[in-house]
Design a protein around this motif. Sequence first.
Motif, PDB file in Angstrom:
ATOM      1  N   PRO A   1      -9.176   2.336  -6.902  1.00 10.34           N
ATOM      2  CA  PRO A   1      -9.658   3.496  -6.137  1.00 10.34           C
ATOM      3  C   PRO A   1      -9.256   4.825  -6.746  1.00 10.34           C
ATOM      4  CG  PRO A   1      -8.724   1.827  -4.687  1.00 10.34           C
ATOM      5  CD  PRO A   1      -8.401   1.401  -6.075  1.00 10.34           C
ATOM      6  N   ASN A   2      -8.049   4.890  -7.298  1.00  9.07           N
ATOM      7  CA  ASN A   2      -7.587   6.135  -7.925  1.00  9.07           C
ATOM      8  C   ASN A   2      -7.848   6.170  -9.419  1.00  9.07           C
ATOM      9  OD1 ASN A   2      -6.564   7.027  -5.469  1.00  9.07           O
ATOM     10  ND2 ASN A   2      -4.625   5.978  -5.794  1.00  9.07           N
ATOM     11  N   ARG A   3      -8.510   5.108  -9.918  1.00  6.97           N
ATOM     12  CA  ARG A   3      -8.844   5.007 -11.348  1.00  6.97           C
ATOM     13  C   ARG A   3      -7.605   5.052 -12.228  1.00  6.97           C
ATOM     14  NH1 ARG A   3     -14.653   8.160 -12.237  1.00  6.97           N
ATOM     15  NH2 ARG A   3     -15.771   7.042 -10.577  1.00  6.97           N
ATOM     16  N   ASN A   4      -6.531   4.460 -11.763  1.00  7.95           N
ATOM     17  CA  ASN A   4      -5.305   4.354 -12.545  1.00  7.95           C
ATOM     18  C   ASN A   4      -4.867   2.901 -12.575  1.00  7.95           C
ATOM     19  OD1 ASN A   4      -4.877   7.122 -13.186  1.00  7.95           O
ATOM     20  ND2 ASN A   4      -4.162   7.477 -11.101  1.00  7.95           N
TER      21      ASN A   4
ATOM     22  N   ARG B   1       0.831  -1.212   0.000  1.00  8.39           N
ATOM     23  CA  ARG B   1       0.000   0.000   0.000  1.00  8.39           C
ATOM     24  C   ARG B   1       0.859   1.253   0.000  1.00  8.39           C
ATOM     25  NH1 ARG B   1      -5.069   1.565   1.866  1.00  8.39           N
ATOM     26  NH2 ARG B   1      -5.543  -0.554   2.491  1.00  8.39           N
ATOM     27  N   HIS B   2       1.818   1.311   0.926  1.00  8.49           N
ATOM     28  CA  HIS B   2       2.627   2.516   1.045  1.00  8.49           C
ATOM     29  C   HIS B   2       3.485   2.716  -0.190  1.00  8.49           C
ATOM     30  CE1 HIS B   2       5.198   5.590   2.785  1.00  8.49           C
ATOM     31  NE2 HIS B   2       6.241   4.850   2.447  1.00  8.49           N
ATOM     32  N   TYR B   3       4.110   1.642  -0.683  1.00  6.58           N
ATOM     33  CA  TYR B   3       5.033   1.798  -1.802  1.00  6.58           C
ATOM     34  C   TYR B   3       4.293   2.169  -3.078  1.00  6.58           C
ATOM     35  CZ  TYR B   3       8.685   0.766  -5.204  1.00  6.58           C
ATOM     36  OH  TYR B   3       9.591   0.848  -6.217  1.00  6.58           O
ATOM     37  N   SER B   4       3.200   1.448  -3.378  1.00  9.92           N
ATOM     38  CA  SER B   4       2.499   1.699  -4.628  1.00  9.92           C
ATOM     39  C   SER B   4       1.864   3.084  -4.642  1.00  9.92           C
ATOM     40  CB  SER B   4       1.440   0.619  -4.856  1.00  9.92           C
ATOM     41  OG  SER B   4       0.543   0.597  -3.772  1.00  9.92           O
ATOM     42  N   GLN B   5       1.365   3.523  -3.473  1.00  7.44           N
ATOM     43  CA  GLN B   5       0.756   4.853  -3.424  1.00  7.44           C
ATOM     44  C   GLN B   5       1.801   5.939  -3.619  1.00  7.44           C
ATOM     45  OE1 GLN B   5      -1.519   5.487   0.085  1.00  7.44           O
ATOM     46  NE2 GLN B   5      -2.515   7.317  -0.694  1.00  7.44           N
TER      47      GLN B   5
ATOM     48  N   LEU C   1     -15.666   0.095 -10.681  1.00  4.77           N
ATOM     49  CA  LEU C   1     -14.343   0.600 -11.039  1.00  4.77           C
ATOM     50  C   LEU C   1     -13.582   1.073  -9.814  1.00  4.77           C
ATOM     51  CD1 LEU C   1     -12.193   1.505 -13.075  1.00  4.77           C
ATOM     52  CD2 LEU C   1     -13.486   3.619 -13.390  1.00  4.77           C
ATOM     53  N   SER C   2     -14.263   1.782  -8.920  1.00 11.47           N
ATOM     54  CA  SER C   2     -13.597   2.280  -7.719  1.00 11.47           C
ATOM     55  C   SER C   2     -13.195   1.151  -6.789  1.00 11.47           C
ATOM     56  CB  SER C   2     -14.522   3.258  -6.989  1.00 11.47           C
ATOM     57  OG  SER C   2     -14.827   4.369  -7.798  1.00 11.47           O
ATOM     58  N   ARG C   3     -13.895   0.039  -6.839  1.00 12.30           N
ATOM     59  CA  ARG C   3     -13.537  -1.081  -5.978  1.00 12.30           C
ATOM     60  C   ARG C   3     -12.217  -1.704  -6.399  1.00 12.30           C
ATOM     61  NH1 ARG C   3     -14.812  -6.665  -5.174  1.00 12.30           N
ATOM     62  NH2 ARG C   3     -15.778  -6.835  -7.211  1.00 12.30           N
TER      63      ARG C   3
ATOM     64  N   ARG D   1      -1.452   4.595  -6.934  1.00 16.30           N
ATOM     65  CA  ARG D   1      -2.646   3.765  -6.900  1.00 16.30           C
ATOM     66  C   ARG D   1      -2.401   2.598  -5.963  1.00 16.30           C
ATOM     67  NH1 ARG D   1      -2.377  -1.086  -9.690  1.00 16.30           N
ATOM     68  NH2 ARG D   1      -4.596  -1.247  -9.280  1.00 16.30           N
ATOM     69  N   VAL D   2      -3.492   2.093  -5.450  1.00 17.65           N
ATOM     70  CA  VAL D   2      -3.449   0.949  -4.557  1.00 17.65           C
ATOM     71  C   VAL D   2      -4.471  -0.061  -5.038  1.00 17.65           C
ATOM     72  CG1 VAL D   2      -3.677   0.152  -2.181  1.00 17.65           C
ATOM     73  CG2 VAL D   2      -2.776   2.420  -2.650  1.00 17.65           C
ATOM     74  N   SER D   3      -4.101  -1.333  -5.038  1.00 14.86           N
ATOM     75  CA  SER D   3      -5.029  -2.361  -5.470  1.00 14.86           C
ATOM     76  C   SER D   3      -6.172  -2.484  -4.488  1.00 14.86           C
ATOM     77  CB  SER D   3      -4.303  -3.695  -5.603  1.00 14.86           C
ATOM     78  OG  SER D   3      -5.207  -4.714  -5.943  1.00 14.86           O
ATOM     79  N   SER D   4      -7.393  -2.358  -4.994  1.00 18.76           N
ATOM     80  CA  SER D   4      -8.548  -2.425  -4.100  1.00 18.76           C
ATOM     81  C   SER D   4      -8.784  -3.812  -3.551  1.00 18.76           C
ATOM     82  CB  SER D   4      -9.791  -1.940  -4.841  1.00 18.76           C
ATOM     83  OG  SER D   4     -10.930  -2.050  -4.048  1.00 18.76           O
ATOM     84  N   SER D   5      -8.342  -4.841  -4.270  1.00 18.82           N
ATOM     85  CA  SER D   5      -8.548  -6.186  -3.767  1.00 18.82           C
ATOM     86  C   SER D   5      -7.739  -6.463  -2.525  1.00 18.82           C
ATOM     87  CB  SER D   5      -8.162  -7.202  -4.845  1.00 18.82           C
ATOM     88  OG  SER D   5      -6.790  -7.064  -5.166  1.00 18.82           O
ATOM     89  N   LEU D   6      -6.702  -5.645  -2.280  1.00 15.34           N
ATOM     90  CA  LEU D   6      -5.903  -5.834  -1.081  1.00 15.34           C
ATOM     91  C   LEU D   6      -6.257  -4.835  -0.010  1.00 15.34           C
ATOM     92  CD1 LEU D   6      -2.398  -6.432  -2.669  1.00 15.34           C
ATOM     93  CD2 LEU D   6      -4.096  -8.107  -1.973  1.00 15.34           C
ATOM     94  N   SER D   7      -6.891  -3.740  -0.391  1.00 17.44           N
ATOM     95  CA  SER D   7      -7.205  -2.735   0.600  1.00 17.44           C
ATOM     96  C   SER D   7      -8.511  -2.064   0.286  1.00 17.44           C
ATOM     97  CB  SER D   7      -6.104  -1.692   0.663  1.00 17.44           C
ATOM     98  OG  SER D   7      -5.922  -1.139  -0.616  1.00 17.44           O
ATOM     99  N   ASP D   8      -9.636  -2.688   0.753  1.00 15.61           N
ATOM    100  CA  ASP D   8     -10.935  -2.094   0.574  1.00 15.61           C
ATOM    101  C   ASP D   8     -11.252  -1.240   1.783  1.00 15.61           C
ATOM    102  OD1 ASP D   8     -14.159  -3.364  -0.486  1.00 15.61           O
ATOM    103  OD2 ASP D   8     -13.426  -1.369  -0.166  1.00 15.61           O
ATOM    104  N   SER D   9     -11.105   0.123   1.710  1.00 15.30           N
ATOM    105  CA  SER D   9     -11.246   0.998   2.883  1.00 15.30           C
ATOM    106  C   SER D   9     -12.674   1.107   3.367  1.00 15.30           C
ATOM    107  CB  SER D   9     -10.731   2.407   2.570  1.00 15.30           C
ATOM    108  OG  SER D   9     -11.445   2.972   1.490  1.00 15.30           O
ATOM    109  N   ARG D  10     -13.642   0.683   2.577  1.00 17.25           N
ATOM    110  CA  ARG D  10     -15.038   0.808   3.011  1.00 17.25           C
ATOM    111  C   ARG D  10     -15.377  -0.151   4.138  1.00 17.25           C
ATOM    112  NH1 ARG D  10     -18.293   0.008  -2.375  1.00 17.25           N
ATOM    113  NH2 ARG D  10     -16.716  -1.568  -2.585  1.00 17.25           N
TER     114      ARG D  10
END
Length: 654
Positions: free
Chosen positions: A305-308, A229-233, A300-302, A238-247
């Motif tokens: 999240p950053n749409r990238n 999360r920290h490195y990719s952001q 798409l946001s799931r 961008r962060v993969s939503s499958s690994l970090s769903d903040s909802r």
Amino acid sequence: MSTPNGFPQHSRLCLTRSMEGGAVQDLQAKKAGKAAKKEAGGDGAPPKIGTPISETLKLLPEELKANMKIKSITPRPPRKPRLERAASLDEKSWRKWRRFRTSQESLTDPNETSSSNGSLQEASPSPPTRGRASPCNPCCQQDSLHSSPDALEASPGGKSRAGTSDLGKRASEISSAFGGLLRGKGFAGGKPRLSQIMPARPLPPMELNAASHSLRTANRIDSDCLDYRHYSQHKFGRVSSSLSDSRLQGNGTLYDNCSTDSMKSTFSVLTPIRAKDVRSRSYLEGSLLASGALMGAEELSRYFPNRNMGIFVATWNMQGQKELPVNLDDFLLPTDPDFAQDMYVIGVQEGCPDRREWEIRLQETLGPHYVLLHSAAHGVLYMSVFIRRDLIWFCSEVEYATVTTRIVSQIKTKGALGISFTFFGTSFLFITSHFTSGDSKVNERKLDYNKTIQALTLPKNVPDTNPYRSSSSDVTTRFDEVFWFGDFNFRLNKDRETVDSILNQNPDTDVSKLLVYDQLTSEMSRGSIFKGFQEAAIHFRPSYKFDIGKDSYDTTSKQRTPSYTDRVVFRSRYKDDIQAVKYSSCPVIKTSDHRPVFALFRVKVRPGRDNIPLAAGLFDRDLYLIGIRRRATRELLKRREQKDQRSSSICSIS
């Protein structure tokens, strides 16, 4: 000393009664002289010590009863709510009166035949002027205001009290009798129920992190990927939503920090689907941009999240070699950045004779996380599109077209191959080309470009996402994101000696002096080719022409000048939709006179509609199984070799 009425002058009446614990509270009497003075004007005679309680209460004058100020006590609610099961009305009433209980005596006797009844008759009355009473009927209040005279004797000069222990005993008996009286009033004809045993103090709050390291192993992430999360952001935004769903966080759901929040609850991390939506919806038709659409913004946001999304684009002229590299990891999975991309697109010119073997090698290298979405060929031009397997559901049907630039169309060594599809709401076009070779044939290469953009018939069935910005004479204007890569054969307009001297002066990454003589850079600046396209900054050595198996440039009699023939360019309908992350070559692959060239991009993706023809998860299943089987076999052989090396021994004979 006693007054004429027989009451002690300095005595105090002390009766203690507690609302919650059942203890008897102190009741203080006013001076006996004042009470005797008021009582002297009445008709009654002074009460005697042995008089019963019921008769004593009758002797109390009405003025004394009027002057008694009884203050009721309202129970306070608990500071914090206690976790307990729902109670009935009987239980609630019983718990309310249970607070007056202090003794350990049984409460199940309906007749109340205990010794406390006698103690009430033997108690001597004392006229208190102010006291505290429980909220019950008057008879209960009056009976609870009397005690034994033995407990009231005390020395005015500070002598020791002889009836202290006896007072506690009497108070316990009075409390027992009072509890029986309450049961008779509040639970007549019913069976009393004991209240639950509650802790003396409120329980400490439970921590949110209640996961078990030994049990919560689903979707566990390797330890070397904990900083994803920290490195990719920081690196890619961008962060993969499958690994970090903040909802799933922040709403009281338990989550497990040891797996980088990959499992936030005992339920699935997938978005829940209502049964009525499953009944009424069809993913293959309709225009649903709102919530719940397969290609919509919520889905798409799931995933992004950053749409990238990250895209890997590579080109390689294999020179028709049958022998493939032993390892493609350095080519497809470079060490910088540390994480793989969402999509891999590889174009090959003068490909190997066995195209299927090449695709299997690609699948074996990328592993089980990727599937072959589509592959196409035009002669010896190959293109393969791999995508993460959980993203294949958001792709439209894949279409492709070819263009031959040779005069004799049967010879398909020069030309172009295009593959297009829509991902969510963004349309993509990938073109790989092999233009005319020759140092001085710049115009022929520009003709190849013009023929390609006019003759490439794409898209076919998939609708254009923005037809108002499209042109029928240029295929690159009919798509949102376009990537064009291949062997363009543009050379350096300089002799071999000058190029070698520049390379020797700047052996690493400073190649700006060479790019001054680059034909493609010059033509793009004039706008005669690749109109609207961009190219990332070049910081690698020329990819052509090498001696096979060596790092030296052409040492044959032709002494061809090193050049940047293999390139990757891109264009977008919208500004800043494509950001180049890395642009480099792979010098470790030496099976051809060309070095592979690749580029990493961060591409913005927009939500789409469900009215487009979808691929419905279609991919090359046979290729996937073969590639994964080979990968597993290779890993087993590697482990066996390591085991044999550890167990083997070398014997020397002298």
